[in-house]
Design a protein around this motif. Structure first.
Motif: not given
Length: 344
Positions: A234-249
């Motif tokens: 899967p390819c994961v992307y968001s323009y919103e940094p909060d979405h990315l930080l949540a994804q890292f977890s």
């Protein structure tokens, strides 16, 4: 009670690493000053420069929701939030305004540099020499270079504030899953070499059916390129940094070509591995304060470690990371609290 106006120099919708740094800075200052203050943005997105790569002065005719003029008559605190652009043309107007507003305290948090150490301009030295200026950088080399130019050495080397971008991490994942933060070679100022990109693509293909992983892009050009490769992951992307930080977890391990993607992963308590080209001084100097908590490995070695690391091994590594983060956070918070008690 009057709300403080805090002018923060950062970027929006340009370099996600800048946004992770700013998130860490906001957490730190919110912890010290409380929630009742206003954040005003000096946006160093290169689209707002007079001429992107050849003239870094800020335009004054843009219509984005950020400051066109420093307006320090209503500013209570100026914060340069990381990256190498804490000096030079993009922020010259802030320094020039600070010359006329000596009462305004200044924080440089996580200042960085390229391979060439900065030669500070006279107006920058005049401001930075003041007693109400706090400087921490993410590089020991940069500390020595800055202090050599000031009348009283004050800069200290501490982990990059992106390390504090995530608050209390979510619960530990119940399965092994790897996040691979990728880059491309075609975006100015956001790129890595094509040789590294091809090595990464080869490793991703070889991992199909063997490693449970996501391909994570922090920049739109990367997402478009890797989405078109028809890989199984899967390819994961968001323009919103909060979405990315949540994804890292959600990951048990992160492999990253992006320095601040890896550091934000550490902030979430996720064991992270950097992929770095030999000549990347900026990445390697910033990695040093993390020591063996942020190893730099080859693509092949990083994927091997991720495949062989058990969930329990990753969990134990996470405990070490979060312990280091707690101590580093408390150290910086105490330094800032003491400074701001005198400066504000």
């Amino acid at each position: 009670m009057k709300r403080m106006n805090i002018l923060v120099s950062s970027s929006r919708q340009w370099n996600p690493g800048d946004e992770f740094i700013r998130k860490g800075v906001e957490r730190l200052l919110g912890d010290i000053l409380g929630p009742n203050h206003n954040w005003l943005l000096w946006n160093r997105n290169p689209d707002l420069f007079v001429d992107r790569w050849s003239d870094g002065r800020m335009r004054t005719d843009f219509l984005t929701n950020s400051m066109r003029d420093p307006s320090l008559d209503v500013i209570d605190l100026v914060v340069f939030a990381g990256t190498p652009e804490w000096f030079g043309l993009p922020v010259e107007r802030i320094y020039r305004s600070l010359l006329t507003q000596p009462r305004v305290p200044v924080l440089i948090l996580g200042g960085g540099s390229g391979a060439d150490m900065p030669r500070l301009a006279p107006h920058e030295v005049e401001v930075l020499d003041r007693d109400n200026v706090f400087i921490c950088t993410r590089s020991v080399d940069l500390v020595e270079w800055i202090n050599a130019q000031l009348s009283t050495p004050k800069a200290v080397a501490l982990p990059c504030p992106a390390f504090y971008s995530v608050g209390e991490p979510r619960g530990w994942p119940d399965r092994q899953r790897v996040g691979v933060i990728v880059q491309s070679s075609g975006t100015p100022n956001q790129n890595v070499g094509e040789e590294l990109v091809q090595s990464l693509i080869s490793a991703l293909r070889a991992a199909e059916g063997k490693i449970d992983l996501d391909i994570v892009s922090l920049y739109i050009d990367e997402h478009m390129r890797f989405s078109r490769l028809d890989l199984e992951h899967p390819c994961v992307y968001s323009y919103e940094p909060d979405h990315l930080l949540a994804q890292f977890s959600t990951y048990s391990t992160i492999i990253s070509t992006r320095l601040h993607g890896a550091i934000a992963g550490l902030s979430a308590g996720v064991p992270s591995i950097l992929l770095a080209e030999e000549a990347n001084f900026r990445l390697r100097s910033t990695q040093k304060p993390f020591g063996n908590l942020l190893p730099i490995l080859s693509v092949q070695e990083a994927f091997r470690v991720a495949a062989e690391r058990s969930l329990e091994e990753a969990r134990q590594r996470s405990i070490e990371i979060l312990s280091f983060k707690k101590n580093a956070y408390e150290d910086l918070r105490n330094r800032l609290r003491s400074f701001l008690a005198d400066a504000l």
